[in-house]
Design an enzyme around this catalytic site. Sequence first.
Site, mmCIF file in Angstrom:
data_model
loop_
_atom_site.group_PDB
_atom_site.id
_atom_site.type_symbol
_atom_site.label_atom_id
_atom_site.label_comp_id
_atom_site.label_asym_id
_atom_site.label_seq_id
_atom_site.Cartn_x
_atom_site.Cartn_y
_atom_site.Cartn_z
ATOM 1 N N ASN A 32 0.873 -1.182 0.000
ATOM 2 C CA ASN A 32 0.000 0.000 0.000
ATOM 3 C C ASN A 32 0.905 1.225 0.000
ATOM 4 O O ASN A 32 1.461 1.589 1.029
ATOM 5 C CB ASN A 32 -0.887 -0.051 1.260
ATOM 6 C CG ASN A 32 -1.716 1.211 1.429
ATOM 7 O OD1 ASN A 32 -1.802 2.038 0.523
ATOM 8 N ND2 ASN A 32 -2.326 1.350 2.599
ATOM 9 N N TRP A 33 1.062 1.806 -1.175
ATOM 10 C CA TRP A 33 2.017 2.915 -1.295
ATOM 11 C C TRP A 33 1.470 4.226 -0.745
ATOM 12 O O TRP A 33 2.184 5.218 -0.677
ATOM 13 C CB TRP A 33 2.439 3.081 -2.757
ATOM 14 C CG TRP A 33 3.176 1.904 -3.312
ATOM 15 C CD1 TRP A 33 3.469 0.731 -2.666
ATOM 16 C CD2 TRP A 33 3.727 1.763 -4.629
ATOM 17 N NE1 TRP A 33 4.161 -0.117 -3.497
ATOM 18 C CE2 TRP A 33 4.329 0.491 -4.707
ATOM 19 C CE3 TRP A 33 3.766 2.595 -5.763
ATOM 20 C CZ2 TRP A 33 4.968 0.028 -5.864
ATOM 21 C CZ3 TRP A 33 4.387 2.142 -6.904
ATOM 22 C CH2 TRP A 33 4.989 0.871 -6.957
ATOM 23 N N LYS A 34 0.183 4.242 -0.422
ATOM 24 C CA LYS A 34 -0.460 5.450 0.122
ATOM 25 C C LYS A 34 -0.196 6.648 -0.795
ATOM 26 O O LYS A 34 -0.056 6.464 -2.009
ATOM 27 C CB LYS A 34 0.009 5.688 1.570
ATOM 28 C CG LYS A 34 -0.163 4.435 2.442
ATOM 29 C CD LYS A 34 -0.048 4.677 3.916
ATOM 30 C CE LYS A 34 -0.256 3.360 4.649
ATOM 31 N NZ LYS A 34 -0.235 3.494 6.098
ATOM 32 N N HIS A 94 -9.624 1.350 4.570
ATOM 33 C CA HIS A 94 -8.376 1.545 5.311
ATOM 34 C C HIS A 94 -8.632 2.528 6.459
ATOM 35 O O HIS A 94 -9.407 3.474 6.307
ATOM 36 C CB HIS A 94 -7.281 2.075 4.377
ATOM 37 C CG HIS A 94 -5.935 2.061 5.017
ATOM 38 N ND1 HIS A 94 -5.537 3.037 5.904
ATOM 39 C CD2 HIS A 94 -4.914 1.175 4.940
ATOM 40 C CE1 HIS A 94 -4.313 2.741 6.332
ATOM 41 N NE2 HIS A 94 -3.918 1.616 5.771
ATOM 42 N N GLU A 110 -7.028 4.942 7.528
ATOM 43 C CA GLU A 110 -6.788 6.355 7.202
ATOM 44 C C GLU A 110 -7.995 6.944 6.472
ATOM 45 O O GLU A 110 -8.336 8.112 6.669
ATOM 46 C CB GLU A 110 -5.492 6.480 6.376
ATOM 47 C CG GLU A 110 -4.263 6.248 7.259
ATOM 48 C CD GLU A 110 -3.061 5.662 6.542
ATOM 49 O OE1 GLU A 110 -3.008 5.690 5.300
ATOM 50 O OE2 GLU A 110 -2.154 5.155 7.245
ATOM 51 N N GLU A 168 -5.656 -4.642 10.577
ATOM 52 C CA GLU A 168 -4.629 -3.625 10.801
ATOM 53 C C GLU A 168 -4.942 -2.849 12.079
ATOM 54 O O GLU A 168 -5.771 -1.927 12.064
ATOM 55 C CB GLU A 168 -4.600 -2.641 9.618
ATOM 56 C CG GLU A 168 -4.288 -3.289 8.302
ATOM 57 C CD GLU A 168 -3.698 -2.281 7.314
ATOM 58 O OE1 GLU A 168 -2.619 -2.566 6.796
ATOM 59 O OE2 GLU A 168 -4.298 -1.223 7.088
ATOM 60 N N GLY A 191 2.295 2.475 10.759
ATOM 61 C CA GLY A 191 3.275 3.540 10.581
ATOM 62 C C GLY A 191 3.953 3.982 11.872
ATOM 63 O O GLY A 191 4.630 5.000 11.912
ATOM 64 N N SER A 219 3.186 -1.872 10.534
ATOM 65 C CA SER A 219 4.627 -1.950 10.796
ATOM 66 C C SER A 219 5.213 -3.336 10.525
ATOM 67 O O SER A 219 6.129 -3.781 11.220
ATOM 68 C CB SER A 219 4.941 -1.500 12.226
ATOM 69 O OG SER A 219 4.571 -0.143 12.401
ATOM 70 N N GLY A 264 2.743 -1.001 4.342
ATOM 71 C CA GLY A 264 2.829 0.413 4.008
ATOM 72 C C GLY A 264 4.280 0.814 3.816
ATOM 73 O O GLY A 264 4.872 0.642 2.745
ATOM 74 N N GLY A 265 4.890 1.339 4.872
ATOM 75 C CA GLY A 265 6.251 1.865 4.809
ATOM 76 C C GLY A 265 7.255 0.967 4.107
ATOM 77 O O GLY A 265 8.018 1.413 3.242
HETATM 78 P P1 PGA Z 1 2.661 0.407 7.705
HETATM 79 O O1 PGA Z 1 1.213 0.614 7.029
HETATM 80 O O2 PGA Z 1 3.230 -0.875 7.161
HETATM 81 O O3 PGA Z 1 3.458 1.615 7.273
HETATM 82 O O4 PGA Z 1 2.434 0.348 9.170
HETATM 83 C C1 PGA Z 1 0.339 -0.461 6.822
HETATM 84 C C2 PGA Z 1 -0.952 0.042 6.220
HETATM 85 O O5 PGA Z 1 -1.438 1.106 6.611
HETATM 86 O O6 PGA Z 1 -1.538 -0.616 5.318
#
Ligand code: PGA
Length: 255
Positions: free
Chosen positions: A11-13, A97, A99, A169, A175, A215, A236-237
């Site tokens: 997930n590159w956001k 998600h 967010e 999640e 993050g 994470s 994500g990251g």
């Molecule tokens: P993260 O994000 O790996 O940076 O914690 C995961 C996500 O939000 O899908």
Amino acid sequence: MASRKKLIAGNWKMNKTSADAVALVQELVGAIGRQVDVDVVVCPPFTALEGVGKVLEGSSVKLGAQNMHFEANGAYTGEISAPMLRALFATHVILGHSERRAYFGETDALVNKKLLAALKNQLRPILCVGETLAEREAGTTLKVVQTQLEAGLDGVSKELASSIIVAYEPVWAIGTGKVATTEQAQEVHGFIRGLLTKLFGEALAMRVRILYGGSMKPANAPELLAQKDIDGGLIGGASLEARSFVDLVNAAAAK
Ligand code: PGA
């Protein structure tokens, strides 16, 4: 259980211009473009879908979006529909998600409308569920996850349920570098599998992939992926750099 192929989704956001996205995916295709032991999906921002999709042609890596609108078209300024994603050869879409829920007011009812629209358009939804830190501390984790899951999947037929992917999640782990312990994660994953069994029957529930997200890194992935109900990761990251994402895919392949 052993029949569930692991899935690693990036997930590159809101990261990467289209040019940066193409450069990253070229590296990924070079390293894992023929990976067949693990399903791999990358979810770049909308603006990079077309460019990334072209690089993915002929590889085993699939294309996903991070969101969509539930209508097929119309006066919805700034929105993107499922048919538009399909036209760019996207096969997956992340929905609900945390967010989107926290910053854009997405409710369970809205997520459900999107999920039904995704299924109608042959897009595989990655439905995200998870509790906040306050909810975990209040002891309501399982209740929160149950509400999000049941509401998100409302009206989904047994026939279509097999295309669904769930991502657990915990919001406090996204993050933040604070990964859930394997016990915390497995507890919720097992609970989700139980809910899926009640909704769709055991045979189907045993086929649905439940990803962990929050994470996840090459260092903590092997232990998480060894849990019986953790079928992959939503990353994500660590999906923003080829090295760490490739390592995660290889960690999943080794399971
Ligand atoms: P993260 O994000 O790996 O940076 O914690 C995961 C996500 O939000 O899908």
